[in-house]
Design a protein around this motif. Structure first.
Motif, PDB file in Angstrom:
ATOM      1  N   GLY A  59      69.160 -55.010  13.493  1.00  0.00           N
ATOM      2  CA  GLY A  59      69.793 -54.171  12.501  1.00  0.00           C
ATOM      3  C   GLY A  59      70.752 -54.964  11.636  1.00  0.00           C
ATOM      4  N   MET A  60      71.011 -54.441  10.446  1.00  0.00           N
ATOM      5  CA  MET A  60      72.001 -55.047   9.553  1.00  0.00           C
ATOM      6  C   MET A  60      72.599 -53.969   8.659  1.00  0.00           C
ATOM      7  SD  MET A  60      69.965 -56.982   6.464  1.00  0.00           S
ATOM      8  CE  MET A  60      71.311 -56.854   5.298  1.00  0.00           C
ATOM      9  N   THR A  61      73.860 -54.124   8.349  1.00  0.00           N
ATOM     10  CA  THR A  61      74.540 -53.216   7.428  1.00  0.00           C
ATOM     11  C   THR A  61      74.106 -53.545   6.005  1.00  0.00           C
ATOM     12  OG1 THR A  61      76.417 -53.029   8.916  1.00  0.00           O
ATOM     13  CG2 THR A  61      76.814 -52.461   6.613  1.00  0.00           C
ATOM     14  N   ALA A  62      73.873 -52.493   5.222  1.00  0.00           N
ATOM     15  CA  ALA A  62      73.461 -52.697   3.830  1.00  0.00           C
ATOM     16  C   ALA A  62      73.933 -51.526   2.983  1.00  0.00           C
ATOM     17  CB  ALA A  62      71.937 -52.820   3.735  1.00  0.00           C
ATOM     18  N   ASN A  63      74.281 -51.812   1.746  1.00  0.00           N
ATOM     19  CA  ASN A  63      74.542 -50.721   0.807  1.00  0.00           C
ATOM     20  C   ASN A  63      73.567 -50.772  -0.361  1.00  0.00           C
ATOM     21  OD1 ASN A  63      75.636 -52.849  -0.614  1.00  0.00           O
ATOM     22  ND2 ASN A  63      77.666 -51.969  -0.821  1.00  0.00           N
ATOM     23  N   ALA A  64      72.636 -51.731  -0.326  1.00  0.00           N
ATOM     24  CA  ALA A  64      71.626 -51.841  -1.380  1.00  0.00           C
ATOM     25  C   ALA A  64      70.391 -51.031  -0.959  1.00  0.00           C
ATOM     26  CB  ALA A  64      71.271 -53.293  -1.642  1.00  0.00           C
ATOM     27  N   PHE A  65      70.472 -49.744  -1.174  1.00  0.00           N
ATOM     28  CA  PHE A  65      69.429 -48.792  -0.793  1.00  0.00           C
ATOM     29  C   PHE A  65      69.289 -47.790  -1.926  1.00  0.00           C
ATOM     30  CE2 PHE A  65      68.921 -44.382   0.526  1.00  0.00           C
ATOM     31  CZ  PHE A  65      67.632 -44.417   1.048  1.00  0.00           C
ATOM     32  N   LEU A  66      68.055 -47.366  -2.211  1.00  0.00           N
ATOM     33  CA  LEU A  66      67.890 -46.294  -3.189  1.00  0.00           C
ATOM     34  C   LEU A  66      66.591 -45.552  -2.976  1.00  0.00           C
ATOM     35  CD1 LEU A  66      65.905 -47.093  -6.004  1.00  0.00           C
ATOM     36  CD2 LEU A  66      67.578 -48.915  -5.872  1.00  0.00           C
ATOM     37  N   SER A  67      66.599 -44.324  -3.433  1.00  0.00           N
ATOM     38  CA  SER A  67      65.415 -43.483  -3.454  1.00  0.00           C
ATOM     39  C   SER A  67      64.608 -43.883  -4.676  1.00  0.00           C
ATOM     40  CB  SER A  67      65.846 -42.020  -3.539  1.00  0.00           C
ATOM     41  OG  SER A  67      64.743 -41.211  -3.807  1.00  0.00           O
ATOM     42  N   VAL A  68      63.289 -44.044  -4.517  1.00  0.00           N
ATOM     43  CA  VAL A  68      62.447 -44.523  -5.609  1.00  0.00           C
ATOM     44  C   VAL A  68      61.559 -43.424  -6.177  1.00  0.00           C
ATOM     45  CG1 VAL A  68      60.584 -46.145  -6.202  1.00  0.00           C
ATOM     46  CG2 VAL A  68      62.438 -46.870  -4.681  1.00  0.00           C
ATOM     47  N   SER A  69      60.932 -42.644  -5.304  1.00  0.00           N
ATOM     48  CA  SER A  69      59.921 -41.698  -5.764  1.00  0.00           C
ATOM     49  C   SER A  69      59.860 -40.501  -4.826  1.00  0.00           C
ATOM     50  CB  SER A  69      58.560 -42.406  -5.797  1.00  0.00           C
ATOM     51  OG  SER A  69      57.500 -41.508  -5.997  1.00  0.00           O
ATOM     52  N   PRO A  98      54.556 -40.384  -4.171  1.00  0.00           N
ATOM     53  CA  PRO A  98      54.835 -40.334  -2.746  1.00  0.00           C
ATOM     54  C   PRO A  98      56.320 -40.581  -2.480  1.00  0.00           C
ATOM     55  CG  PRO A  98      53.868 -42.445  -3.290  1.00  0.00           C
ATOM     56  CD  PRO A  98      53.853 -41.616  -4.550  1.00  0.00           C
ATOM     57  N   LYS A  99      56.771 -40.217  -1.296  1.00  0.00           N
ATOM     58  CA  LYS A  99      58.175 -40.391  -0.920  1.00  0.00           C
ATOM     59  C   LYS A  99      58.420 -41.867  -0.605  1.00  0.00           C
ATOM     60  CE  LYS A  99      58.299 -35.678   0.636  1.00  0.00           C
ATOM     61  NZ  LYS A  99      57.184 -35.396  -0.263  1.00  0.00           N
ATOM     62  N   LEU A 100      59.147 -42.527  -1.517  1.00  0.00           N
ATOM     63  CA  LEU A 100      59.406 -43.961  -1.393  1.00  0.00           C
ATOM     64  C   LEU A 100      60.896 -44.249  -1.497  1.00  0.00           C
ATOM     65  CD1 LEU A 100      56.656 -45.317  -3.850  1.00  0.00           C
ATOM     66  CD2 LEU A 100      56.512 -45.185  -1.351  1.00  0.00           C
ATOM     67  N   VAL A 101      61.347 -45.219  -0.707  1.00  0.00           N
ATOM     68  CA  VAL A 101      62.719 -45.724  -0.782  1.00  0.00           C
ATOM     69  C   VAL A 101      62.657 -47.242  -0.835  1.00  0.00           C
ATOM     70  CG1 VAL A 101      63.704 -43.735   0.423  1.00  0.00           C
ATOM     71  CG2 VAL A 101      63.069 -45.769   1.731  1.00  0.00           C
ATOM     72  N   LEU A 102      63.786 -47.853  -1.183  1.00  0.00           N
ATOM     73  CA  LEU A 102      63.841 -49.299  -1.321  1.00  0.00           C
ATOM     74  C   LEU A 102      65.109 -49.830  -0.664  1.00  0.00           C
ATOM     75  CD1 LEU A 102      63.145 -51.316  -4.521  1.00  0.00           C
ATOM     76  CD2 LEU A 102      65.360 -51.559  -3.425  1.00  0.00           C
TER      77      LEU A 102
END
Length: 162
Positions: free
Chosen positions: A30-40, A43-47
């Motif tokens: 695991g790693m902490t991250a704040n670079a996350f976003l919903s894309v679509s 289909p249901k996509l995240v990045l």
């Protein structure tokens, strides 16, 4: 412009705090991250965006899947643990969702199968198709100007003006 000025400017944007988790064989990472976003939506996509020097980069490539855990306001210590800021041998007893490790107490947990990856600058973007979602009550842990923060809550009689 120097790196510090860029980091300071990006720090002006409020983000949620996540822990990205995956498993390779019998090992959980695991790693902490704040670079996350919903894309679509369809289909249901995240990045998620992972730095080229992060150990997690190869782990996600090897696993082909990841989970995003949205941390609750009382989980700052979990964030610090997975950011490598706490190094006293603590461990986390993971829960499991769709065969992937997830953080207990997170207010949201999303499992994903990697469908694309893109090298952009010194990071790799992993686009994941959502395979599972679990939501829990609570307020989010947020990050602003290089510090952990809590979201100020409104009482039910207040009106939010837009």
């Amino acid at each position: 412009m120097d790196d510090r000025a860029f980091r300071n400017a990006m720090g002006q944007f409020v983000t949620g705090v996540t822990v990205i988790t995956t498993n390779v064989g019998d090992e959980t990472h695991g790693m902490t991250a704040n670079a996350f976003l919903s894309v679509s939506l369809n289909p249901k996509l995240v990045l998620v965006s992972i730095g080229e020097k992060a150990k997690m980069l190869q782990k996600i490539k090897d696993a082909g899947h990841y989970a995003v855990n949205f941390l609750a306001e009382d989980q700052q210590e979990i964030s610090m643990l997975f950011a490598g800021q706490i190094k006293d041998g603590r461990s986390v007893d993971f829960e499991w969702l769709n065969g992937m490790p997830v953080i207990p107490g997170a207010i949201g947990r999303v499992t994903c199968q990697v469908v694309n990856e893109y090298v952009v600058g010194d990071h790799t973007f992993f686009v994941g198709e959502v395979t599972g979602i679990e939501l829990n009550d609570g307020a989010p842990l947020i990050y602003f100007q290089g510090k952990y923060r809590e979201l100020a809550s409104m009482n039910e009689n207040e009106t939010l003006l837009i």
